[in-house]
Design a protein around this motif. Structure first.
Motif, PDB file in Angstrom:
ATOM      1  N   GLY A 140      26.929 -37.164 -90.014  1.00 60.63           N
ATOM      2  CA  GLY A 140      25.730 -36.609 -89.407  1.00 60.63           C
ATOM      3  C   GLY A 140      24.451 -37.322 -89.794  1.00 60.63           C
ATOM      4  O   GLY A 140      24.442 -38.306 -90.541  1.00 60.63           O
TER       5      GLY A 140
ATOM      6  N   PHE B 240      16.443 -31.181 -86.389  1.00 59.10           N
ATOM      7  CA  PHE B 240      17.682 -30.529 -86.797  1.00 59.10           C
ATOM      8  C   PHE B 240      18.544 -31.536 -87.542  1.00 59.10           C
ATOM      9  O   PHE B 240      18.344 -32.757 -87.432  1.00 59.10           O
ATOM     10  N   TYR B 241      19.475 -31.015 -88.328  1.00 60.05           N
ATOM     11  CA  TYR B 241      20.484 -31.875 -88.935  1.00 60.05           C
ATOM     12  C   TYR B 241      21.773 -31.729 -88.153  1.00 60.05           C
ATOM     13  O   TYR B 241      22.292 -30.621 -87.989  1.00 60.05           O
ATOM     14  N   ASP B 242      22.275 -32.845 -87.656  1.00 66.76           N
ATOM     15  CA  ASP B 242      23.515 -32.876 -86.877  1.00 66.76           C
ATOM     16  C   ASP B 242      24.684 -32.828 -87.854  1.00 66.76           C
ATOM     17  O   ASP B 242      25.185 -33.848 -88.311  1.00 66.76           O
ATOM     18  N   HIS B 243      25.141 -31.626 -88.162  1.00 69.25           N
ATOM     19  CA  HIS B 243      26.088 -31.412 -89.246  1.00 69.25           C
ATOM     20  C   HIS B 243      27.479 -31.948 -88.928  1.00 69.25           C
ATOM     21  O   HIS B 243      28.225 -32.330 -89.839  1.00 69.25           O
ATOM     22  N   ASP B 244      27.856 -31.960 -87.657  1.00 70.47           N
ATOM     23  CA  ASP B 244      29.207 -32.389 -87.307  1.00 70.47           C
ATOM     24  C   ASP B 244      29.248 -33.792 -86.714  1.00 70.47           C
ATOM     25  O   ASP B 244      30.311 -34.273 -86.303  1.00 70.47           O
TER      26      ASP B 244
ATOM     27  N   PRO C  26      21.460 -29.909 -80.413  1.00 72.44           N
ATOM     28  CA  PRO C  26      22.219 -29.348 -81.534  1.00 72.44           C
ATOM     29  C   PRO C  26      23.297 -28.382 -81.076  1.00 72.44           C
ATOM     30  O   PRO C  26      23.168 -27.714 -80.051  1.00 72.44           O
TER      31      PRO C  26
ATOM     32  N   ASP D 267      24.795 -26.892 -86.793  1.00 73.30           N
ATOM     33  CA  ASP D 267      23.668 -27.769 -87.085  1.00 73.30           C
ATOM     34  C   ASP D 267      22.540 -26.934 -87.690  1.00 73.30           C
ATOM     35  O   ASP D 267      22.450 -25.721 -87.473  1.00 73.30           O
TER      36      ASP D 267
END
Length: 518
Positions: free
Chosen positions: A62, A142-146, A159, A163
């Motif tokens: 991510g 946002f943080y794109d966690h996946d 997102p 996320d």
């Protein structure tokens, strides 16, 4: 493989056509501002507070995505924005590099994610947004966690569930407690000097995990009134002079039946699920839980309370609900590019079960997942040039009355201060879009319109999209685009077609402000 699209669909984060993570020059973005003189820079620190990231092949999965949004072009429901003015991407390896041994960076191809009860982590990195012209900006991100974010494709440029969202907030603590965000406005004053301008020390906080997937949908059922609507391959057609049969608070059942309604089912067609879930499309539609669409109340006035003031613009009796439905006029026959000058929108009416049930909802927040959502198509279009507020805008309504003579919007009635009339609608839209909006009666702008569903989190979905539309470079058939599957459910439009009564449109023409700029 999927072909890139220049879509400018009306989504919260816009068409994020920008440098991909890992590009050498992370400060050059597409589209660049339309300028040739000195430019400005916004920079600061982005702080992430949330779950420890996943790792794979020796790297963090991510990236943090930071967006600079021109306040004249905020995304719906606040505005008509279609793109970020600038964007920065901070790779996960950089953002989480300070965690050291706390990250499992084993390079064996396995995906390693934290357990649900693992403690959160807090990390920081710097960001930089440039080049920017003079103006006022909000910063969101946002943080794109996946690791599924891809700014080139509309089906992957926003997102998704898990996320972690946020921005430069004035009320970050309250937002984590459930309050609506208030974004800080940062100004680059005009004129920018020859040496450029810079605003530093901007704090961006990412700390709100998103609980929902994007509202992926397909049109499952067309509920058409007796006249003015037809269906064709891949489209639903409504006449530009469409007139409601009944529109009155005294007959909600008849009013609902008079609307063109679309039942939007979550996910894709059952026969498309296997293809949709696999690369290169990779939609979250296979497995458990099954896709859903989640209703929620809108806090329209942002006062933190859900009450009678939070209603749709055209009736104080109907509460405003998420998902918002917006039909955005496409640029000619291009299946994926929205018309920008002017922007032309038809806002749908989100209906919970039926209009009677919707009107009698209490103050409960809902947040209720459903297999489908019901959307009514208002015979009204909003036309404006988003970056030219001095030109104003028009809300063109196809008829002043229904077929029974009931007014669609009553004229101002000073004797009844509670009446929701033409003046109220004009004032509400003027406040919302920061320009004078006038109500005009005339035929709707003809053309093809994309369907958009938007959650309060800004997560959104648009049909048509790349999963259903082949790129020019791909060999197209009914079921494939080149070597990949083609999802027919993701290629559907609303068309505003020729009038049933041309004489009416001759007498009540579409306003000139709605005409496409050449």
């Amino acid at each position: 493989m999927l072909g890139p699209s220049p879509r400018t669909a009306l989504l919260l984060l816009g068409a994020l056509l920008a440098a991909l993570p890992g590009c050498e020059d992370a400060d050059v973005f597409i589209p660049l501002p339309d300028q040739s003189g000195p430019a400005g820079v916004l920079d600061g620190t982005v702080t992430y507070s949330g779950p420890r990231p996943c790792t794979k092949d020796g790297h963090v999965v991510g990236a943090a995505v930071v967006l600079g949004l021109d306040t004249r072009l905020l995304p719906p429901p606040e505005g008509l924005g279609t793109s970020a003015a600038s964007l920065d991407v901070i790779p996960g390896d950089e953002l989480f590099g300070g965690l050291g041994a706390a990250l499992d960076l084993t390079n064996d191809g396995a995906l390693r994610c934290p357990a649900p009860d693992d403690p959160p982590v807090t990390v920081s990195a710097t960001f930089r947004l440039s080049p920017l012209p003079a103006g006022t900006y909000q910063i969101r991100g946002f943080y794109d966690h996946d690791g599924d974010f891809d700014p080139i494709f509309s089906i992957a440029n926003l997102p998704s569930r898990g996320d972690v969202a946020g921005g430069a907030l004035e009320n970050a603590t309250e937002v984590l407690g459930g309050a609506a965000p208030r974004y800080r406005e940062v100004t680059l004053a005009a004129p920018i000097p020859a040496t450029g301008a810079r605003v530093s020390g901007i704090a961006v906080t990412l700390g709100l995990p998103l609980p929902l997937e994007r509202p992926i949908f397909h049109v499952a059922e067309v509920l058409a009134p007796a006249s003015g609507v037809s269906e064709g391959p891949g489209e639903v057609v409504m006449a530009s002079d469409f007139q409601l049969e009944t529109f009155t608070p005294g007959n909600p059942v008849g009013t609902e039946a008079s609307l063109l309604r679309l039942r939007l089912a979550a996910g894709v067609l059952a026969k498309e699920v296997a293809s949709a879930a696999k690369p290169p499309i990779s939609l979250p539609v296979g497995g458990e839980p099954a896709p859903t669409l989640t209703y929620a109340r809108q806090d329209v006035n942002g006062d933190g309370a859900l009450d009678g003031d939070d209603h749709v613009p055209d009736s104080a009796l109907i509460p405003a609900l998420f998902p918002i439905s917006v039909f955005a006029k496409l640029d000619g026959d291009d299946p994926l590019v929205s018309q920008a000058a002017p922007a032309v929108l038809l806002q749908g009416l989100t209906i919970y079960k039926d209009l009677v049930t919707t009107a009698t909802l209490g103050a409960e927040p809902l947040n209720e997942p459903q297999e489908s959502a019901l959307v009514g198509v208002r015979p009204a279009a909003l036309c404006m040039h988003p970056t030219e507020p001095e030109r104003g805008g028009v809300l063109v309504i196809s008829h002043a009355t229904d077929r029974e003579g009931n007014p669609i919007l009553p004229e101002p009635d000073d004797e009844n201060a509670d009446a929701w009339d033409v003046r109220d609608v004009e004032e509400a839209l003027t406040r919302q879009f920061g320009r004078t909006i006038e109500v005009v009666y005339g035929c709707l702008p003809e053309g093809r319109y994309a369907l958009n569903l938007i959650y309060g989190t800004g997560q959104a979905w648009t049909v048509p999209n790349e999963a259903g539309v082949c790129a020019p470079s791909e060999r197209a058939s009914a079921s494939t685009c080149g070597e990949r599957p083609r999802l027919a459910s993701q290629d559907m439009v609303l068309r505003i077609g020729p009038p049933d009564d041309p004489a009416y449109c001759a007498e009540h023409p579409t306003p000139a402000l709605c005409a496409r700029s050449r």
